[in-house]
Each structure stands twice: as C-alpha cells, then as structure tokens.
Design a protein around this motif. Structure first.
Motif, PDB file in Angstrom:
ATOM      1  N   ILE A 134       6.065   5.721   9.026  1.00 53.61           N
ATOM      2  CA  ILE A 134       4.635   5.419   9.065  1.00 53.61           C
ATOM      3  C   ILE A 134       4.083   5.352  10.486  1.00 53.61           C
ATOM      4  CG2 ILE A 134       4.591   4.307   6.814  1.00 53.61           C
ATOM      5  CD1 ILE A 134       4.623   1.611   8.268  1.00 53.61           C
ATOM      6  N   GLN A 135       4.946   5.226  11.489  1.00 55.30           N
ATOM      7  CA  GLN A 135       4.477   5.240  12.870  1.00 55.30           C
ATOM      8  C   GLN A 135       4.017   6.629  13.294  1.00 55.30           C
ATOM      9  OE1 GLN A 135       4.103   2.334  14.466  1.00 55.30           O
ATOM     10  NE2 GLN A 135       4.922   1.442  12.600  1.00 55.30           N
ATOM     11  N   ASP A 136       4.487   7.646  12.575  1.00 57.37           N
ATOM     12  CA  ASP A 136       4.168   9.037  12.897  1.00 57.37           C
ATOM     13  C   ASP A 136       3.247   9.654  11.843  1.00 57.37           C
ATOM     14  OD1 ASP A 136       4.474  11.193  14.644  1.00 57.37           O
ATOM     15  OD2 ASP A 136       6.109  12.053  13.479  1.00 57.37           O
ATOM     16  N   TYR A 137       2.670   8.827  10.978  1.00 56.26           N
ATOM     17  CA  TYR A 137       1.838   9.283   9.867  1.00 56.26           C
ATOM     18  C   TYR A 137       0.434   9.596  10.379  1.00 56.26           C
ATOM     19  CZ  TYR A 137      -0.473   9.101   5.291  1.00 56.26           C
ATOM     20  OH  TYR A 137      -1.198   9.396   4.171  1.00 56.26           O
ATOM     21  N   LYS A 176      -0.176  15.413   8.727  1.00 55.29           N
ATOM     22  CA  LYS A 176       1.271  15.595   8.640  1.00 55.29           C
ATOM     23  C   LYS A 176       1.973  14.256   8.776  1.00 55.29           C
ATOM     24  CE  LYS A 176       1.750  16.674  13.517  1.00 55.29           C
ATOM     25  NZ  LYS A 176       2.247  17.605  14.506  1.00 55.29           N
ATOM     26  N   PHE A 177       3.215  14.259   8.338  1.00 63.20           N
ATOM     27  CA  PHE A 177       4.068  13.081   8.477  1.00 63.20           C
ATOM     28  C   PHE A 177       5.515  13.538   8.373  1.00 63.20           C
ATOM     29  CE2 PHE A 177       2.924  13.400   3.986  1.00 63.20           C
ATOM     30  CZ  PHE A 177       4.154  13.320   3.364  1.00 63.20           C
ATOM     31  N   MET A 217       0.841  -1.178   0.000  1.00 64.02           N
ATOM     32  CA  MET A 217       0.000   0.000   0.000  1.00 64.02           C
ATOM     33  C   MET A 217       0.886   1.240   0.000  1.00 64.02           C
ATOM     34  SD  MET A 217      -2.625   1.553   2.901  1.00 64.02           S
ATOM     35  CE  MET A 217      -2.111   0.422   4.105  1.00 64.02           C
ATOM     36  N   ALA A 218       0.438   2.230  -0.748  1.00 60.33           N
ATOM     37  CA  ALA A 218       1.138   3.505  -0.789  1.00 60.33           C
ATOM     38  C   ALA A 218       0.495   4.447   0.217  1.00 60.33           C
ATOM     39  CB  ALA A 218       1.070   4.099  -2.185  1.00 60.33           C
ATOM     40  N   PHE A 219       1.281   4.958   1.149  1.00 64.10           N
ATOM     41  CA  PHE A 219       0.748   5.914   2.114  1.00 64.10           C
ATOM     42  C   PHE A 219       0.616   7.303   1.512  1.00 64.10           C
ATOM     43  CE2 PHE A 219       1.558   2.692   5.204  1.00 64.10           C
ATOM     44  CZ  PHE A 219       0.641   2.943   6.215  1.00 64.10           C
ATOM     45  N   PHE A 220       1.596   7.709   0.703  1.00 68.93           N
ATOM     46  CA  PHE A 220       1.539   9.071   0.145  1.00 68.93           C
ATOM     47  C   PHE A 220       2.256   9.108  -1.200  1.00 68.93           C
ATOM     48  CE2 PHE A 220       2.064  13.647  -0.110  1.00 68.93           C
ATOM     49  CZ  PHE A 220       0.898  14.108   0.476  1.00 68.93           C
ATOM     50  N   LYS A 221       1.579   9.706  -2.173  1.00 66.04           N
ATOM     51  CA  LYS A 221       2.156   9.924  -3.497  1.00 66.04           C
ATOM     52  C   LYS A 221       2.036  11.401  -3.841  1.00 66.04           C
ATOM     53  CE  LYS A 221       0.752   5.507  -5.506  1.00 66.04           C
ATOM     54  NZ  LYS A 221      -0.080   4.903  -6.566  1.00 66.04           N
ATOM     55  N   ILE A 222       3.070  11.916  -4.455  1.00 62.11           N
ATOM     56  CA  ILE A 222       3.031  13.251  -5.028  1.00 62.11           C
ATOM     57  C   ILE A 222       3.014  13.035  -6.528  1.00 62.11           C
ATOM     58  CG2 ILE A 222       4.212  15.454  -5.292  1.00 62.11           C
ATOM     59  CD1 ILE A 222       5.490  14.953  -2.542  1.00 62.11           C
TER      60      ILE A 222
END
Length: 123
Positions: free
Chosen positions: A17-20, A50-51, A1-6
């Motif tokens: 990802i623990q702070d996502y 935020k991350f 899984m992709a958490f964030f894409k630009i």
C-alpha cells in the motif's frame, strides 16, 4: 478498508500500500476555434494507476493468477473496486489489468518472493 478488489475478491492483503497509486482524471475532447483558442469538453472521468502485489507463498500466487483467469470478461476487462487516492473514495468500474512479473530472491534464507506490478486502465 479494501484498496483493490477484483470482482468480489479483496486482494488488499497482497498489495504494497505504500506504492499504491490510483487516480481519477478527466477524459476530454479538445478543439481549436477560428481565433486559435483551445477548448476542452469533458466527456467523462477515467480511473487508472498501478500497484505492486507480493506473494511469499506459491499457493497465494496461484490463487491470484487463477483469479485473474476466472474474473476476466470475454472482452478482456475486469470488474474492479478500487480506493482512488485523489478522491478518497472507493469506486467500482470496469478496467483492463496488465501484470508484469518480477521474482525477488533472498538467497541467504532460501526464500522467493513473487511480485506482480499491476497496471490498471479504466475503460
């Protein structure tokens, strides 16, 4: 899984990802009637959060900053895809990204760790 894409670029490997933290919330207009009762009218939903992204290699950090420079729209926003914590789904939306840089040093082992805290605000 992709958490964030630009754009189409997945930056998940650089994310802690623990702070996502990415949340969807309602945007509404509030008004008070003649009986002093508050009312809310939901106009839409906005995704924000935020991350932290960390870079051990200078080339990875340079690639990230180049991505930020090239993917920004003329009006200053980015097309992003994010995993939203409180919905459990990936969403594609336009957002403003604000990055704050913090260098971390491991002096005993002569290593530097570049950290970007990225604040995401949906349009």
């Amino acid at each position: 899984m992709a958490f964030f894409k630009i754009g189409a670029t997945d930056i998940t490997p650089w994310i802690d990802i623990q702070d996502y933290d990415m949340q969807s919330s309602y945007v509404y207009k509030t008004w008070t009637d003649a009986n002093d009762v508050d009312h809310r009218v939901v106009t839409r939903q906005r995704i924000s959060g935020k991350f932290k992204a960390g870079f051990q290699k200078a080339t990875d950090f340079a690639a990230f900053t180049a991505l930020l420079a090239s993917a920004r729209n003329a009006d200053g926003y980015y097309s992003v895809t994010a995993y939203v914590n409180n919905t459990g789904a990936e969403e594609t939306f336009d957002a403003y990204l604000d990055c704050t840089d913090a260098d971390k040093w491991d002096l005993m082992n002569s290593r530097q760790w570049q950290v970007q805290e990225v604040t995401v605000t949906g349009r």
